[in-house]
Design a protein around this motif. Structure first.
Motif, short mmCIF file in Angstrom:
data_model
loop_
_atom_site.label_atom_id
_atom_site.label_comp_id
_atom_site.label_asym_id
_atom_site.label_seq_id
_atom_site.Cartn_x
_atom_site.Cartn_y
_atom_site.Cartn_z
N SER A 105 1.15 -1.16 0.20
CA SER A 105 -0.07 0.21 -0.25
C SER A 105 0.74 1.02 0.21
CB SER A 105 -1.27 -0.05 0.75
OG SER A 105 -1.99 -0.72 1.09
N TRP A 138 4.11 1.67 -0.74
CA TRP A 138 4.86 1.65 -2.00
C TRP A 138 3.49 2.42 -3.47
CZ3 TRP A 138 9.38 0.69 -3.54
CH2 TRP A 138 10.19 1.01 -5.51
N ALA A 139 2.13 1.83 -2.78
CA ALA A 139 1.41 2.33 -4.52
C ALA A 139 0.84 3.40 -4.13
CB ALA A 139 0.42 0.91 -4.40
N SER A 173 3.62 5.76 -4.73
CA SER A 173 3.47 5.28 -6.31
C SER A 173 2.59 7.85 -6.98
CB SER A 173 3.76 4.53 -7.05
OG SER A 173 3.90 4.91 -8.00
N TYR A 174 1.20 7.00 -6.35
CA TYR A 174 -0.02 8.01 -6.42
C TYR A 174 0.74 9.30 -6.71
CZ TYR A 174 -4.51 8.81 -7.12
OH TYR A 174 -5.58 9.59 -7.44
N ALA A 187 -3.26 -2.43 -6.52
CA ALA A 187 -1.66 -2.89 -7.12
C ALA A 187 -1.74 -4.17 -7.71
CB ALA A 187 -0.87 -2.47 -6.39
#
Lengths: 467, 285
Positions: free
Chosen positions: A32, A34-35, A38-39, A246
């Motif tokens: 989460s 990481w995502a 990234s978002y 993801a």
């Protein structure tokens, strides 16, 4: 088997379950984080101004099913009228309300009856009694009045009446942030060939200041029950839903706010009308259809598209809701059990369903047995101190996991003021004592109701946003 | 029992340490974003260097959003036409290029005449993706340079249905300055085997209010595709003087779907007229 043997076996199962759960939730959180980062790095910097007013943004039909929602429906439609989006229409489906929902809509938006026979019956819908269109709003507002057939049939009627290629479902007691739909379009337009559905970020709006159908100040509710739900929603969305998106294994796109491609909804036959948890069943149906057809697809999540919903304010109505969710979860799992453990069904079959079985469906029973074992350890083995240490460590890890999710949400999205973030962190501590005990109980109660064939929605009281 | 308890405690302690480390990392990340980085004026890289770096990053991006975000930043730094083309090529090289998003990005970042020129330049390209992007960029323009008519006609005659849909609007926009509609072309579009072409043609025809166009649209009201019937009915409501009588005459048509869609369009028109008559009072966006 001797008593000590049985206790030892149960303790070993419990230990394995705890270790698996901890490992899995940490993995979810790391994915989460990481995502979300990234978002924050790749999606959030793209200004919404590029899409605002652009003719290339796909038009959306907003579908609002309403059953006895006279207290909130006007606020909801007004909130939708003030959305910042180039082209959309609002379709309210009055699902046989016994109160003044329809007359309130007619009076407020000067609705005129029209003869729209295009509401055909390709999907399961209740009989359509009439269709109305507003004569005073800039955005088309269409009201489809149907006999009472349940939320799924109402949503299907809305899908049939929709004119646009994308449909967005919204609960009648929910308010969208003005840019929520545009944020979803920002995600959708980057990969329109694959994205078939997007879930929004549903938040509890009970404590917020609302003016003209808009949330002007986001605050955590003062009352304990809605506040606990607010914290739980944030933890679920920031701590796991983003990770599932993801991994392309999103288990559910909340009925309160979700965007779908209309052609996909038609292909899977719309919402199922024969079970609770129709939103979860729909997402599983989409996964199954896309994977069987070999169609490249993604079900995405948009963490910054905010939707404010009214959470149940009392324990009684919360219990009704959670038992229904529990029934919906187990009935969906049972219906799609053929996907369980099969890598051919992607991360849904290989990861989501096994974790759903072990953590969500068996979890309440394992916790229940764990409590009994704890009592046995104190009474028969006089190991109260050791038990207290173990419980303390476990509870602190649970709290830590909650904090990680809450901080992740605050760092990336910063929805609440700092004082409310501190209250959220504090609420995580006391929720481990009472809230999760209750949700465990409601989880088991929901399973028992499912076994008995109970399939009703129950009644959850609504209050006006102005109250 | 004690062994079990110790195992749980040990595992939990490890998890706690890992968790604390995660919190610390998260806090560090948050702080690095909260505190603005200091930069002494005049010492940073030039706009040209930054553009070059960003364009390289776009070329190396593996996800659409990452590429779009960097392209947006590069476009903000005022790139030359060659750099815009390089950016667009990099975006189109993505596995699933998001055409509408790229068009919206260029529309928003470049001034209108420059964007129009850029899209017009792409239409005669041999590269299919570039051609489609050019067509999409021109599809919302009210008028297009008639010099492009030949290229657009060629594109419209393609076997690819999607290319025909994309070419249709800019092709008709090249006739915007003409007083008479391209009747032969309109009839050809109305008879296209692809329903998307017929629907787009119906919508585009509303710009000419002639009897010929009304006749073609009236024929499309009996089309087998619902979207075409709907588009034709909506287009007829936009044709002054001739459209409404044409819709009213459908009352007695033997095709129930044609009657239905015409009645629906008239209902919506009535609502719109009532709204206009009531003035600006009431709820608005």
């Amino acid at each position: 088997m001797t008593t000590s043997g049985l206790v030892g076996t149960l303790a070993a199962i419990g230990v394995s379950w705890i270790l698996f759960a901890l490992g899995f939730y940490y993995a979810l959180w790391v994915a989460s984080a990481w995502a979300m980062f990234s978002y924050a790095r790749h999606v959030m910097p793209i200004p919404l101004g590029i899409l605002r007013g652009s003719p290339h943004v796909p038009p959306v039909s907003l579908i609002v099913p309403a059953h006895n929602e006279e207290a909130t429906i006007i606020d909801t439609v007004e909130s939708l009228l003030s959305l910042d989006y180039p082209a959309y229409e609002i379709i309210v489906v009055n699902d046989g309300s016994a109160d003044a929902t329809l007359s309130a809509l007619i009076a407020r938006f000067a609705l005129q009856p029209i003869d729209r026979r295009a509401v055909a019956t390709a999907l399961a819908v209740a009989s359509v009694r009439g269709t109305y269109v507003s004569t005073i709003t800039g955005v088309p507002v269409v009201v489809v009045d149907t006999a009472n057939g349940g939320k799924a049939r109402a949503l299907n009627a809305g899908i049939m009446a929709a004119r646009y290629p994308l449909v967005c479902t919204i609960d009648a007691d929910s308010l969208l942030a003005p840019d929520a739909l545009l944020r979803m379009a920002r995600v959708y337009m980057a990969d329109p060939a694959r994205i078939v559905a997007i879930g929004g970020s549903v938040r509890v709006g009970n404590g917020c200041t609302i003016r003209h159908g808009r949330v002007v100040t986001a605050r955590l509710p003062r009352s304990l029950v809605p506040a606990a739900q607010a914290v739980e929603y944030i933890k679920t969305l920031a701590g796991s839903r983003v990770a599932w998106a993801a991994w392309n294994g999103v288990p559910v796109v909340s009925g309160a706010f979700g965007l779908f491609r209309r052609d996909i909804l038609m292909a899977v036959g719309g919402y199922r009308t024969d079970m609770p948890g129709e939103d979860m069943a729909l997402v599983f149906a989409i996964h199954e259809w896309c994977l069987r057809e070999g169609k490249p697809y993604r079900i995405a999540h948009c963490p910054d598209a905010l939707c404010w919903t009214q959470a149940p304010a009392t324990l009684r109505s919360l219990g009704t809701q959670r038992r229904r969710w529990s029934r919906g979860s187990i009935s969906t799992f049972w219906l799609y059990r053929h996907m369980f453990g099969r890598p051919g069904f992607g991360s849904v079959g290989a990861v989501l369903m096994p974790s759903m079985l072990v953590l969500d469906l068996l979890g309440p029973y394992i916790i229940f047995v764990g409590v009994l074992l704890g009592v046995y350890a104190v009474v028969a083995l006089h190991a109260a101190l050791l038990l207290a240490i173990v419980l303390g460590v476990l509870v602190s890890i649970e709290i830590l996991l909650g904090w990680l999710a809450l901080l992740l949400d605050d760092f990336v999205l910063s929805v609440y003021p700092t004082s409310d973030v501190i209250r959220q962190l504090a609420a995580t501590i006391h929720m481990t004592i009472w809230y999760y005990a209750l949700t465990t109980y409601w989880g088991i109660a929901g399973h028992i109701e499912w076994l008995r064939g109970h399939n009703s929605w129950g009644t959850i009281g609504r209050a006006s946003w102005k109250a | 029992m004690y062994l079990t308890a110790m195992t749980i405690s040990l595992a939990s302690s490890i998890a706690t340490v890992v968790g604390i480390a995660c919190v610390a990392l998260l806090a560090a990340w948050g702080l690095s974003h909260v505190r603005p980085r200091r930069r002494v004026a005049g010492t940073g890289p030039s706009a040209e260097d930054r553009r070059g770096l960003l364009i390289k990053q776009v070329e190396r991006s593996t996800t659409n959003h990452a590429a779009l975000a960097r392209a947006w930043l590069a476009l903000q730094l005022g790139p030359s036409d060659q750099e815009v083309e390089r950016l667009v090529l990099a975006l189109l090289a993505l596995p699933r290029p998001p055409y509408p998003y790229i068009v919206a990005l260029l529309d928003s970042a470049l001034d209108k005449p420059r964007a129009s020129d850029f899209f017009a330049r792409l239409v005669p390209e041999h590269h299919r993706r570039l051609r489609h992007l050019g067509l999409m960029g021109l599809s919302r323009k009210l008028s297009v340079d008639p010099a492009l008519r030949g290229v657009l006609l060629e594109e419209y005659r393609s076997e690819d249905g999607e290319a025909r849909v994309l070419a249709l609007r800019p092709l008709l926009a090249t006739y915007a300055g003409d007083s008479t509609p391209p009747v032969f072309l309109l009839r050809q579009m109305a008879a296209d085997p692809d329903w998307r072409v017929r629907a787009a043609a119906a919508t585009a025809m509303a710009r000419w209010g002639t009897m010929t166009v009304v006749t073609v649209l009236r024929g499309l009201l009996t089309d087998s595709a619902w979207r075409v019937r709907h588009s034709a009915a909506r287009a007829l409501t936009a044709v002054p003087h001739l459209g409404v009588p044409a819709l009213e005459s459908m009352n007695t048509h033997p095709d129930p779907y044609a009657r239905d869609v015409a009645a629906d369009a008239l209902d919506l028109l009535l609502v719109a007229v009532t709204k206009r008559a009531q003035g600006s009072g009431g709820v608005s966006r």
